[in-house]
Motif scaffolding. Structure first.
Motif, PDB file in Angstrom:
ATOM      1  N   MET A 239       0.830  -1.208   0.000  1.00 17.87           N
ATOM      2  CA  MET A 239       0.000   0.000   0.000  1.00 17.87           C
ATOM      3  C   MET A 239       0.863   1.256   0.000  1.00 17.87           C
ATOM      4  N   TYR A 240       2.018   1.162  -0.661  1.00 13.50           N
ATOM      5  CA  TYR A 240       2.942   2.291  -0.791  1.00 13.50           C
ATOM      6  C   TYR A 240       3.329   2.814   0.595  1.00 13.50           C
ATOM      7  N   ASP A 241       3.450   4.148   0.753  1.00 19.04           N
ATOM      8  CA  ASP A 241       3.869   4.643   2.055  1.00 19.04           C
ATOM      9  C   ASP A 241       2.718   4.714   3.048  1.00 19.04           C
ATOM     10  N   GLY A 242       1.559   4.100   2.702  1.00 16.00           N
ATOM     11  CA  GLY A 242       0.483   3.892   3.664  1.00 16.00           C
ATOM     12  C   GLY A 242       0.426   2.453   4.139  1.00 16.00           C
ATOM     13  N   SER A 243       1.448   1.647   3.817  1.00 12.03           N
ATOM     14  CA  SER A 243       1.416   0.218   4.134  1.00 12.03           C
ATOM     15  C   SER A 243       1.363  -0.047   5.634  1.00 12.03           C
ATOM     16  N   GLY A 244       2.114   0.720   6.409  1.00 12.28           N
ATOM     17  CA  GLY A 244       2.120   0.505   7.856  1.00 12.28           C
ATOM     18  C   GLY A 244       0.771   0.776   8.479  1.00 12.28           C
ATOM     19  N   ARG A 245       0.151   1.889   8.100  1.00 16.66           N
ATOM     20  CA  ARG A 245      -1.168   2.220   8.646  1.00 16.66           C
ATOM     21  C   ARG A 245      -2.210   1.190   8.225  1.00 16.66           C
ATOM     22  N   TRP A 246      -2.125   0.739   6.976  1.00 20.70           N
ATOM     23  CA  TRP A 246      -3.092  -0.247   6.505  1.00 20.70           C
ATOM     24  C   TRP A 246      -2.973  -1.559   7.272  1.00 20.70           C
ATOM     25  N   ILE A 247      -1.765  -2.113   7.382  1.00 16.62           N
ATOM     26  CA  ILE A 247      -1.625  -3.411   8.059  1.00 16.62           C
ATOM     27  C   ILE A 247      -1.946  -3.278   9.535  1.00 16.62           C
ATOM     28  N   HIS A 248      -1.703  -2.107  10.110  1.00 20.10           N
ATOM     29  CA  HIS A 248      -2.040  -1.860  11.514  1.00 20.10           C
ATOM     30  C   HIS A 248      -3.551  -1.894  11.729  1.00 20.10           C
ATOM     31  N   ALA A 250      -6.135  -2.819   9.174  1.00 19.12           N
ATOM     32  CA  ALA A 250      -6.890  -3.870   8.498  1.00 19.12           C
ATOM     33  C   ALA A 250      -6.288  -5.254   8.697  1.00 19.12           C
ATOM     34  N   GLY A 251      -4.963  -5.330   8.858  1.00 18.03           N
ATOM     35  CA  GLY A 251      -4.321  -6.604   9.151  1.00 18.03           C
ATOM     36  C   GLY A 251      -4.356  -7.613   8.028  1.00 18.03           C
ATOM     37  N   MET A 252      -4.474  -7.146   6.778  1.00 20.18           N
ATOM     38  CA  MET A 252      -4.515  -8.055   5.627  1.00 20.18           C
ATOM     39  C   MET A 252      -3.462  -7.652   4.600  1.00 20.18           C
ATOM     40  N   GLY A 260      -7.840   3.018  -8.771  1.00 20.95           N
ATOM     41  CA  GLY A 260      -8.763   2.994  -7.635  1.00 20.95           C
ATOM     42  C   GLY A 260      -9.062   1.600  -7.144  1.00 20.95           C
ATOM     43  N   SER A 261      -8.239   0.639  -7.556  1.00 24.31           N
ATOM     44  CA  SER A 261      -8.457  -0.761  -7.227  1.00 24.31           C
ATOM     45  C   SER A 261      -7.762  -1.165  -5.936  1.00 24.31           C
ATOM     46  N   LEU A 262      -8.309  -2.207  -5.317  1.00 23.40           N
ATOM     47  CA  LEU A 262      -7.726  -2.774  -4.099  1.00 23.40           C
ATOM     48  C   LEU A 262      -7.947  -4.284  -4.121  1.00 23.40           C
ATOM     49  N   MET A 263      -6.891  -5.032  -3.855  1.00 23.67           N
ATOM     50  CA  MET A 263      -6.959  -6.479  -3.685  1.00 23.67           C
ATOM     51  C   MET A 263      -6.395  -6.804  -2.312  1.00 23.67           C
ATOM     52  N   ALA A 264      -7.216  -7.367  -1.430  1.00 27.04           N
ATOM     53  CA  ALA A 264      -6.787  -7.677  -0.062  1.00 27.04           C
ATOM     54  C   ALA A 264      -7.056  -9.146   0.243  1.00 27.04           C
ATOM     55  N   VAL A 265      -6.191  -9.737   1.064  1.00 26.32           N
ATOM     56  CA  VAL A 265      -6.213 -11.173   1.309  1.00 26.32           C
ATOM     57  C   VAL A 265      -6.309 -11.463   2.804  1.00 26.32           C
ATOM     58  N   ALA A 266      -7.317 -12.227   3.190  1.00 25.72           N
ATOM     59  CA  ALA A 266      -7.385 -12.793   4.534  1.00 25.72           C
ATOM     60  C   ALA A 266      -6.967 -14.257   4.404  1.00 25.72           C
ATOM     61  N   SER A 296     -12.729  -5.681   7.707  1.00 30.00           N
ATOM     62  CA  SER A 296     -11.802  -6.430   8.558  1.00 30.00           C
ATOM     63  C   SER A 296     -12.311  -6.479   9.989  1.00 30.00           C
ATOM     64  N   GLU A 297     -12.798  -5.334  10.481  1.00 24.07           N
ATOM     65  CA  GLU A 297     -13.320  -5.264  11.845  1.00 24.07           C
ATOM     66  C   GLU A 297     -14.591  -6.097  11.989  1.00 24.07           C
ATOM     67  N   GLU A 298     -15.524  -5.970  11.042  1.00 24.16           N
ATOM     68  CA  GLU A 298     -16.815  -6.636  11.157  1.00 24.16           C
ATOM     69  C   GLU A 298     -16.712  -8.148  10.984  1.00 24.16           C
ATOM     70  N   LEU A 299     -15.799  -8.582  10.116  1.00 24.88           N
ATOM     71  CA  LEU A 299     -15.686 -10.010   9.807  1.00 24.88           C
ATOM     72  C   LEU A 299     -14.553 -10.695  10.565  1.00 24.88           C
ATOM     73  N   GLY A 300     -13.820  -9.933  11.383  1.00 25.80           N
ATOM     74  CA  GLY A 300     -12.730 -10.521  12.154  1.00 25.80           C
ATOM     75  C   GLY A 300     -11.594 -11.028  11.293  1.00 25.80           C
ATOM     76  N   LEU A 301     -11.151 -10.197  10.336  1.00 19.66           N
ATOM     77  CA  LEU A 301     -10.151 -10.633   9.368  1.00 19.66           C
ATOM     78  C   LEU A 301      -8.719 -10.223   9.710  1.00 19.66           C
ATOM     79  N   HIS A 302      -8.541  -9.396  10.729  1.00 16.85           N
ATOM     80  CA  HIS A 302      -7.196  -8.921  11.077  1.00 16.85           C
ATOM     81  C   HIS A 302      -6.333 -10.102  11.496  1.00 16.85           C
ATOM     82  N   THR A 303      -5.235 -10.287  10.812  1.00 12.46           N
ATOM     83  CA  THR A 303      -4.367 -11.448  11.040  1.00 12.46           C
ATOM     84  C   THR A 303      -3.893 -11.552  12.480  1.00 12.46           C
ATOM     85  N   PHE A 304      -3.690 -10.396  13.131  1.00 15.19           N
ATOM     86  CA  PHE A 304      -3.065 -10.407  14.446  1.00 15.19           C
ATOM     87  C   PHE A 304      -4.060 -10.191  15.589  1.00 15.19           C
TER      88      PHE A 304
END
Length: 309
Positions: A239-248, A250-252, A260-266, A296-304
């Motif tokens: 996620m470029y220089d937003g990668s840290g905030r995103w993984i923190h 969303a955790g995916m 404008g596309s996004l591909m995320a993996v649980a 991620s929050e609603e479905l409990g997808l955060h890896t950590f």
């Protein structure tokens, strides 16, 4: 983790309606100009259940979301060469920064343009068409349907590819870049111009969620070890220089694109695809990011998270 299709569909529709009034951000890709109001979200579970919202079947250029797949094909073809030629460290710099590792002269990771160019140069094949077909075939098998390249987008990509040419010449000047520069620039331009939908991205993400196996089947699209490497780099650099905030938040592992596309993996659970053209200052889709975090929050997808996935 059991996911009911009807519940998922309702959740996606609710999230889309909640975020449609969000109008911040600017369109960064001329090929999707005029589509500011479009917003598609889709999910494909590891078992192959598919659900999506309105606009989830609208086509757009995959752009940088193809980079994990270029990296995957290069790893499958020439794994040790890829390890030697491309780093795996995040940069905190823009995706097209003229920056290489100081000690080695290699690109810092495969999710920035320099790394994607290097990965494209290492895809097996005797020419542009053969290397493009290798990537297109893998993306098509992951999506579950035959995809195609938009030639109008290719023309625009090549016309604006001077910075990519500069990156490739910089690496070639340092003795790190194999093959003709112009050929590799064209390979990357063509695979970035593959037309996909949010539903396609969700299926492709679900293939990675199953460590390379297409959801609902036993077809091994890429080797499991390759999928593991790709997911690791997506988590830290996607996620470029937003990668840290995103993984923190969303955790995916995820990858964004200028269309404008996004591909995320649980991993082990599902793949998420989303598309909404307006981008934030870091080049990520405003609505898609907000949707990914909420889902991620609603479905409990955060890896950590405890009890997650």
């Amino acid at each position: 983790m059991g996911l009911d299709r009807d519940d998922l569909t309702a959740t996606l529709a609710t999230e889309r309606e909640r975020l449609l009034p969000e109008t911040s951000g600017e369109v960064g890709d001329p090929s999707v100009a005029g589509s500011e109001g479009r917003f598609g979200i889709a999910v494909v579970t590891a078992e192959g259940e598919t659900c999506g919202t309105e606009d989830a079947d609208v086509g757009f250029p995959v752009q940088s979301v193809v980079k994990p797949w270029v990296y995957a094909v290069a790893l499958a073809d020439r794994r040790e060469d890829v390890h030697e030629a491309i780093g795996v460290e995040p940069t905190g710099e823009p995706f097209d920064a003229l920056e290489l590792e100081l000690e080695t002269g290699r690109p810092p990771n495969p999710m920035v343009n320099a790394g994607a160019l290097m990965a494209a140069s290492l895809v097996a094949g005797t020419g542009v068409a053969e290397r493009v077909e290798r990537v297109l075939d893998v993306c098509s098998r992951a999506a579950g349907r035959r995809l195609s390249v938009d030639e109008d987008v290719v023309a625009a990509e090549l016309e604006g590819a001077d910075r990519n040419r500069a990156l490739a010449h910089l690496m070639r000047g340092g003795g790190m870049f194999p093959g003709p520069v112009e050929d590799t620039v064209e390979v990357l331009a063509r695979v970035c111009s593959i037309e996909v939908t949010a539903l396609d991205l969700a299926a492709m993400a679900a293939t990675l969620a199953r460590w390379g196996r297409h959801p609902g089947s036993e077809e091994q699209v890429v080797p499991a070890a390759v999928a593991t490497e790709v997911l690791s780099v997506m988590a830290t650099c996607g996620m470029y220089d937003g990668s840290g905030r995103w993984i923190h938040r969303a955790g995916m592992p995820a990858k964004s694109g200028v269309s404008g596309s996004l591909m995320a993996v649980a991993p082990g659970v599902l793949g998420l695809g989303a598309w909404s053209p307006p981008l934030d200052g870091e080049g990520n889709s405003v609505r898609a990011l907000l949707a990914g975090v909420r889902l991620s929050e609603e479905l409990g997808l955060h890896t950590f998270a405890p009890g997650g996935r």
